[in-house]
Every structure is written in structure tokens, then in C-alpha cells.
Design an enzyme around this catalytic site. Structure first.
Site, PDB file in Angstrom:
ATOM      1  N   GLY A 101       0.810  -1.225   0.000  1.00 20.94           N
ATOM      2  CA  GLY A 101       0.000   0.000   0.000  1.00 20.94           C
ATOM      3  C   GLY A 101       0.832   1.258   0.000  1.00 20.94           C
ATOM      4  O   GLY A 101       2.053   1.228   0.141  1.00 20.94           O
ATOM      5  N   GLY A 103       2.512   3.674   1.549  1.00 18.07           N
ATOM      6  CA  GLY A 103       3.002   3.909   2.904  1.00 18.07           C
ATOM      7  C   GLY A 103       3.372   5.353   3.154  1.00 18.07           C
ATOM      8  O   GLY A 103       3.470   5.805   4.299  1.00 18.07           O
ATOM      9  N   ARG A 104       3.633   6.061   2.085  1.00 24.35           N
ATOM     10  CA  ARG A 104       3.954   7.486   2.263  1.00 24.35           C
ATOM     11  C   ARG A 104       3.487   8.309   1.076  1.00 24.35           C
ATOM     12  O   ARG A 104       4.056   9.347   0.745  1.00 24.35           O
ATOM     13  CB  ARG A 104       5.438   7.675   2.465  1.00 24.35           C
ATOM     14  N   ASP A 136       7.931   5.784   8.656  1.00 21.92           N
ATOM     15  CA  ASP A 136       7.391   7.052   9.144  1.00 21.92           C
ATOM     16  C   ASP A 136       6.528   7.815   8.142  1.00 21.92           C
ATOM     17  O   ASP A 136       5.979   8.869   8.458  1.00 21.92           O
ATOM     18  CB  ASP A 136       8.539   7.965   9.610  1.00 21.92           C
ATOM     19  N   GLY A 137       6.439   7.327   6.906  1.00 19.39           N
ATOM     20  CA  GLY A 137       5.607   8.026   5.927  1.00 19.39           C
ATOM     21  C   GLY A 137       6.253   9.283   5.360  1.00 19.39           C
ATOM     22  O   GLY A 137       5.618  10.040   4.627  1.00 19.39           O
ATOM     23  N   ARG A 201      -1.143   0.303  -9.782  1.00 16.71           N
ATOM     24  CA  ARG A 201      -0.023  -0.600 -10.098  1.00 16.71           C
ATOM     25  C   ARG A 201      -0.530  -2.022 -10.281  1.00 16.71           C
ATOM     26  O   ARG A 201      -1.651  -2.336  -9.862  1.00 16.71           O
ATOM     27  CB  ARG A 201       0.954  -0.624  -8.899  1.00 16.71           C
ATOM     28  N   ASP A 269       4.756  -3.941  -7.284  1.00 15.65           N
ATOM     29  CA  ASP A 269       4.078  -2.757  -6.729  1.00 15.65           C
ATOM     30  C   ASP A 269       4.652  -1.476  -7.326  1.00 15.65           C
ATOM     31  O   ASP A 269       4.131  -0.387  -7.053  1.00 15.65           O
ATOM     32  CB  ASP A 269       4.184  -2.735  -5.193  1.00 15.65           C
ATOM     33  N   ASN A 270       5.716  -1.597  -8.112  1.00 18.93           N
ATOM     34  CA  ASN A 270       6.284  -0.414  -8.769  1.00 18.93           C
ATOM     35  C   ASN A 270       6.072  -0.460 -10.277  1.00 18.93           C
ATOM     36  O   ASN A 270       6.791   0.191 -11.039  1.00 18.93           O
ATOM     37  CB  ASN A 270       7.781  -0.311  -8.463  1.00 18.93           C
TER      38      ASN A 270
HETATM   39  P1  AMP Z   1       9.311   1.186  -2.536  1.00 14.67           P
HETATM   40  O1  AMP Z   1      10.433   0.201  -2.451  1.00 14.67           O
HETATM   41  O2  AMP Z   1       9.728   2.617  -2.388  1.00 14.67           O
HETATM   42  O3  AMP Z   1       8.444   0.966  -3.719  1.00 14.67           O
HETATM   43  O4  AMP Z   1       8.408   0.927  -1.232  1.00 14.67           O
HETATM   44  C1  AMP Z   1       7.830  -0.307  -0.933  1.00 14.67           C
HETATM   45  C2  AMP Z   1       6.775  -0.108   0.109  1.00 14.67           C
HETATM   46  O5  AMP Z   1       7.323   0.493   1.292  1.00 14.67           O
HETATM   47  C3  AMP Z   1       5.606   0.776  -0.307  1.00 14.67           C
HETATM   48  O6  AMP Z   1       4.448   0.252   0.272  1.00 14.67           O
HETATM   49  C4  AMP Z   1       5.983   2.111   0.293  1.00 14.67           C
HETATM   50  O7  AMP Z   1       4.873   2.932   0.481  1.00 14.67           O
HETATM   51  C5  AMP Z   1       6.620   1.687   1.604  1.00 14.67           C
HETATM   52  N1  AMP Z   1       7.541   2.699   2.125  1.00 14.67           N
HETATM   53  C6  AMP Z   1       8.777   3.007   1.666  1.00 14.67           C
HETATM   54  N2  AMP Z   1       9.320   3.993   2.408  1.00 14.67           N
HETATM   55  C7  AMP Z   1       8.421   4.333   3.364  1.00 14.67           C
HETATM   56  C8  AMP Z   1       8.392   5.278   4.419  1.00 14.67           C
HETATM   57  N3  AMP Z   1       9.404   6.103   4.681  1.00 14.67           N
HETATM   58  N4  AMP Z   1       7.280   5.329   5.171  1.00 14.67           N
HETATM   59  C9  AMP Z   1       6.236   4.518   4.943  1.00 14.67           C
HETATM   60  N5  AMP Z   1       6.212   3.602   3.978  1.00 14.67           N
HETATM   61  C10 AMP Z   1       7.286   3.500   3.174  1.00 14.67           C
HETATM   62 MG    MG Z   2       6.937   1.797  -4.492  1.00 21.21          MG
END
Ligand code: AMP
Ligand code: MG
Length: 520
Positions: A101, A103-104, A136-137, A201, A269-270
Site C-alpha cells: 500500500g 506507505g507514504r 514514518d511516511g 499498479r 508494486d512499482n
Molecule cells: P518502494 O520500495 O519505495 O516501492 O516501497 C515499498 C513499500 O514500502 C511501499 O508500500 C511504500 O509505500 C513503503 N515505504 C517506503 N518507504 C516508506 C516510508 N518512509 N514510510 C512509509 N512507507 C514507506
Molecule cells: Mg513503491
């Protein structure tokens, strides 16, 4: 032209699907819903660092005022907005990761332009959401500058991508362990406002399938087609749609290979359902041409997401999407056939793209050998990819008469290392054959060169340049940042030749200049 804060937003996604409207931001699983209401968490001192005039123009937005900056920092929510975070899952590094989901990321709403085009506006780094898990979002300035500049750079290169509207610093420090070595430090926080017709996605569909929420899955598929693929209709629309996703994804990856882009985290997810480059993290352009190069330190053991792996990984990811869509099919054979057709589709696009990079009038069947010989040579000698192709376009057709030395001298400035005798002989053989082929073009040299100039960028946003711009910004100097913001708009011109250099030696092993972690 309107100010952002006076826009009346649409909310067709939130109004079409079940959501968790509690507003509770605590991390949790959210079965049964496609999103959760999530208000941005206000920050201390929003300050505008970057504003993309071009994106703003496309959205019909006037220059940001103080209220707009508040909105871009998550400090102002207007009555027409229904901010939410989407619930999606994904396969990460080849393994099922379950619910992830946004997350930020928080979507503020949908903006409809006067021409009727719909753009979703999303803040990245605006605080925790129910999908933040243990994080931390927030986002640090370093990674936000990278997403802001690179998504715009890709757009100007002509590569399908999400866009960036703004970059604001928050005034709040964010704690990050950049090297994952137990030495966490505070870094300045920032927020990017990014825009795309949709941020859906592959993982959104995988989530619903894995929970066996088939009504929601069917509804989401129908909605995606109706809103984002409106030209697709009829009984076979789902398979026709899937075919188009496969085609768009193959095209996106071909474009990455054209400009030397490595995404670095091609988890499902990307992967955008619209075939856009999405989620800029530890990406990189290639400096030296190394198909095994991955910029992501987390990816080092397997190099799953290395430059040369990307076309294959895209197919694997499409397979995951097919799996998620399979409950909608009485027989999965059509899905399997489309996945199997990916390779033909990709290779056709790939050789066409390579033909353009080489300035061929068209790719004849015998050209495949020459194109493959280029590939073998580049991987063997690993010159700077971008500079090598620039020099290729500068070749005088008669240079071969000057012998081996003339050709080696011509390409000298693209090499990172001394050439062996074999390398030199291979280069001479390759270029001699190439020039013969160019002479056989059924078009003028001018037309061939024009094709090459459009296929081969001259300025690319190299990681070491980003690194320098970020360091300067952190020291209060935005000069390089502003210069790069201009340069990314003209990647095919020689206007910014001050940045057209190989990666300097000092950047070879420096974190952020070659390799990056996911810590952002
Ligand atoms: P990513 O590798 O950036 O595509 O992130 C994978 C997952 O981790 C996704 O669900 C993001 O929303 C979550 N995520 C990455 N960094 C953070 C963060 N600093 N705070 C909250 N969720 C995060
Ligand atoms: Mg991502």
C-alpha cells in the site's frame, strides 16, 4: 489559469470503490477496501524548492501562492479533496510480499483540465498512512530531489513516466539509516507532488486476487478500462486490455534501454498499469555500458534488476498481473498466449529502437547481426554509453580510410579504461562494417543523423550530478539544482555540454553517485 488551492477536485476513485473512511492512520491490514482515508500530517515550515512550469501549464495552474505551498506540503486540505492512500500488494525481489500500500503517498484528488484530461495529484512523504507499516511516511530531501528531477528528465527524454509538479522542504528532520549499518542520521525532510492519470499498479490487482475479493477485482478492472482505456470495449475487453498493458510495458522498457535507464526496484508494486515509469528510488543512468549493473545495493546479491535484466523482469511481472486477472477468465489460455507473445513484441520494438540509435533507414533482417555486434562490443569494452553514441553520430563516413588509429582516436573520450589489442581490433571491425551499412541506407546522411539525434540523448541526469546538486541544496545553495532543472528540458541539444562528461573518478565508489540504497 487557477491557483491550486482554488481547484475543485473530483474523487472518482474514492467514490467508485469501498474504502476505510475511519481516518485512522495506524498501520493495519485493510481487507475489503481499495483505499483508506488518510489526511496528510502537517509539517513545520513548508518552503518551495522546485516548481515545474511545464506540468503546471498542462494542469492549468498559475504560479503557486502561499496557500498553494501549504497544500503541497500537506498543511492545507480544501473541502473538495478526499485524501486517501491506496491498498496494494506486490512481489518484491521475486517473492510475494502481501499487503504493502501507499506507505507514504497520499492522493489529494483528481484535477480535470479544461481539455477534459484527468490528473491524479499525489503527495509523496506527507506522513503516515495505514500502509506505513513500521516506517514514518516521510521522505528525505535527497530522494525527493531525485524523484522530482528524474521524472521530469524522463518526460523530456520522451519516456513514459509519472510527472512531478513541485518539491517542498518541510522544515522537519527525518531519521534515516542511509547505509543500513546502524548509523542513522537526521536529514532534511521534503515532499514531492507528483501527477499521473493514475498511480494504479499491478499490485492493486494482485491484492484483490490474493484476498479472493473477486467482485472488487472485477469492478476495478472494469473501472480501469472505462476511465483509462476508454477505447477498449466489447466482450473481449479484458484480454484486449491486458494485451495493451503488455505492449505499453514492453515499450516502456525499450525506452529505458534506449536512454540507458536502470529502475533498480522493479517490484510488481512499482509497475504502473498505464505503462509509466513510476516510483523513482535507487535508479541510475548507465555511465559505463555494463548490462549487469544494478544501482540498488539491496539488489546486489542477485542483480535481479540489473540494466540487462529489465525486459525479462517486466515479462515476469506481467505474469504476476496475468495471475491476478486469471480468476476473471474461465480459461487462462488467452492470458498465457499474450504473455508468450511478449518476447516477439519486445524484440521487434528493441531492434527498431536500436536501428534508430544507429541511424539505419530500417532494420533489415541481416542488420540483427550488426546490432548484436554493437551490443557485444559495448558490453566487452564498457565505454560511456551516452558519449559513445554521440561520437557514433559524429563519425565521418570516410574515417575508416584513416585506418584503425583514426577510429580509436575518434572514440577515445568515451572509454573508462585502456583498450586491449583485441578491443581495438573489434572496434575497427565493428565501425568498418557499420559505415558500410550506413552507406547502404536508402536515405540521406542528414536524415539518418536526424534519426540518431532523436534516439540518442546527449545530456543525461547522471547520479553524480544529482549527488552534487543535493549536497549543494543541503548547504543552502540551489544554483546547480536550478541549472539541472533547465538542462533536463533539452536532453538532445548541445546547450548543456558543460554536463556532458563521463562520470568523474571521484564519483566511482561514492554512495549516491553509483550505488544507492532504498533508504529514502
Ligand atoms: P518502494 O520500495 O519505495 O516501492 O516501497 C515499498 C513499500 O514500502 C511501499 O508500500 C511504500 O509505500 C513503503 N515505504 C517506503 N518507504 C516508506 C516510508 N518512509 N514510510 C512509509 N512507507 C514507506
Ligand atoms: Mg513503491
Amino acid at each position: 489559469m487557477k491557483n491550486l488551492h482554488s481547484i475543485i477536485f473530483n474523487n472518482s476513485f474514492t467514490e467508485s470503490f469501498p474504502g476505510d473512511l475511519s481516518g485512522d492512520l495506524h498501520p493495519r491490514q485493510t481487507p475489503g477496501v481499495l483505499y483508506s482515508k488518510a489526511l496528510p500530517t502537517p509539517v513545520t515550515k513548508p518552503s518551495l524548492i522546485g516548481w515545474s512550469d511545464e506540468v503546471a501549464l498542462g494542469l492549468g495552474l498559475s504560479n503557486p501562492d502561499e496557500e498553494d505551498v501549504k497544500m503541497l506540503a500537506g498543511n492545507l486540505v480544501t473541502p473538495s479533496m478526499q485524501p486517501y492512500s491506496a491498498c496494494y500488494a506486490g512481489h518484491q525481489f521475486g517473492n510475494w510480499a502481501g499487503q504493502l500500500g501507499d506507505g507514504r503517498a497520499i492522493t489529494l484528488g483528481e484535477l480535470t483540465t479544461s481539455a477534459g484530461k484527468v490528473w491524479e495529484i499525489q503527495l509523496k512523504g506527507a506522513g503516515p498512512t495505514p500502509y506505513s507499516r513500521r516506517a514514518d511516511g516521510r521522505a528525505v530531501l535527497r530522494s525527493s530531489v531525485r524523484e522530482y528531477l528524474m521524472s521530469e528528465a524522463m518526460a523530456h527524454l520522451g519516456v513514459p513516466t509519472t510527472r512531478a509538479l513541485s518539491l517542498v522542504s518541510t522544515g522537519d528532520p527525518v531519521l534515516r539509516d542511509m547505509f543500513y549499518n546502524g548509523h542513522a542520521e537526521y536529514e532534511p525532510g521534503a515532499i514531492v507532488a507528483r501527477v499521473a492519470p493514475s498511480f494504479l499498479r499491478f499490485g492493486n490487482y494482485e491484492m484483490l486476487a490474493s484476498r479472493n475479493e473477486l467482485d472488487n477485482l472485477r469492478k476495478l478492472v472494469d473501472w480501469t478500462i472505462a476511465i483509462h482505456y476508454p477505447h477498449i470495449e466489447g466482450e473481449d475487453k479484458v484480454i484486449t486490455w491486458f494485451k495493451e498493458i503488455v505492449k505499453r510495458t514492453a515499450f516502456m522498457v525499450t525506452e529505458w534501454l534506449r536512454v540507458g535507464f536502470v529502475h533498480g526496484v522493479m517490484n510488481t508494486d512499482n509497475m504502473s498499469i498505464l505503462g509509466l515509469t513510476i516510483d523513482y528510488g535507487p535508479y541510475s543512468f548507465l555511465d559505463a555500458y555494463d548490462p549487469a549493473f544494478t544501482p540498488n545495493t539491496t539488489d546486489l546479491p542477485g542483480r535481479r534488476y540489473a540494466f540487462g535484466q529489465q525486459a525479462g523482469v517486466a515479462q515476469w511481472n506481467l505474469g504476476c498481473l496475468a495471475g491476478a486477472l486469471s480468476p476473471l477468465f474461465p480459461d487462462t489460455k488467452p492470458l498465457v498466449e499474450v504473455i508468450e507473445g511478449y518476447e516477439d513484441l519486445f524484440w521487434t520494438q528493441y531492434y527498431h529502437m536500436k536501428g534508430n540509435k544507429l541511424g539505419l533507414d530500417k532494420v533489415r533482417s541481416e542488420d540483427v547481426v550488426l546490432i548484436d555486434q554493437f551490443e557485444t562490443f559495448l558490453a566487452q569494452v564498457q565505454p560511456d554509453m551516452t558519449i559513445f553514441y554521440q561520437l557514433l553520430a559524429d563519425l565521418e563516413v570516410e574515417i575508416a580510410s584513416g585506418g584503425r588509429q583514426a577510429i580509436i582516436k575518434h572514440f577515445q573520450s568515451s572509454f573508462y579504461q585502456l583498450l586491449t589489442d583485441k578491443d581495438e581490433a573489434d572496434l575497427f571491425d565493428l565501425i568498418s562494417k557499420y559505415l558500410e551499412r550506413i552507406k547502404a541506407n536508402n536515405c540521406t546522411r542528414e536524415i539518418s543523423l536526424e534519426v540518431m539525434r532523436k534516439a540518442n540523448p546527449r545530456f543525461i541526469l547522471r547520479n553524480y550530478l544529482l549527488h552534487q546538486a543535493i549536497q549543494d541544496l543541503q548547504n543552502g545553495n540551489n544554483e546547480l539544482f536550478l541549472k539541472l532543472e533547465k538542462a533536463i528540458k533539452e536532453p538532445y541539444s548541445d546547450k548543456f555540454d558543460e554536463f556532458v562528461n563521463k562520470r568523474p573518478d571521484w564519483a566511482n565508489e561514492k554512495a549516491g553517485c553509483s550505488m544507492l540504497s532504498c533508504s529514502s
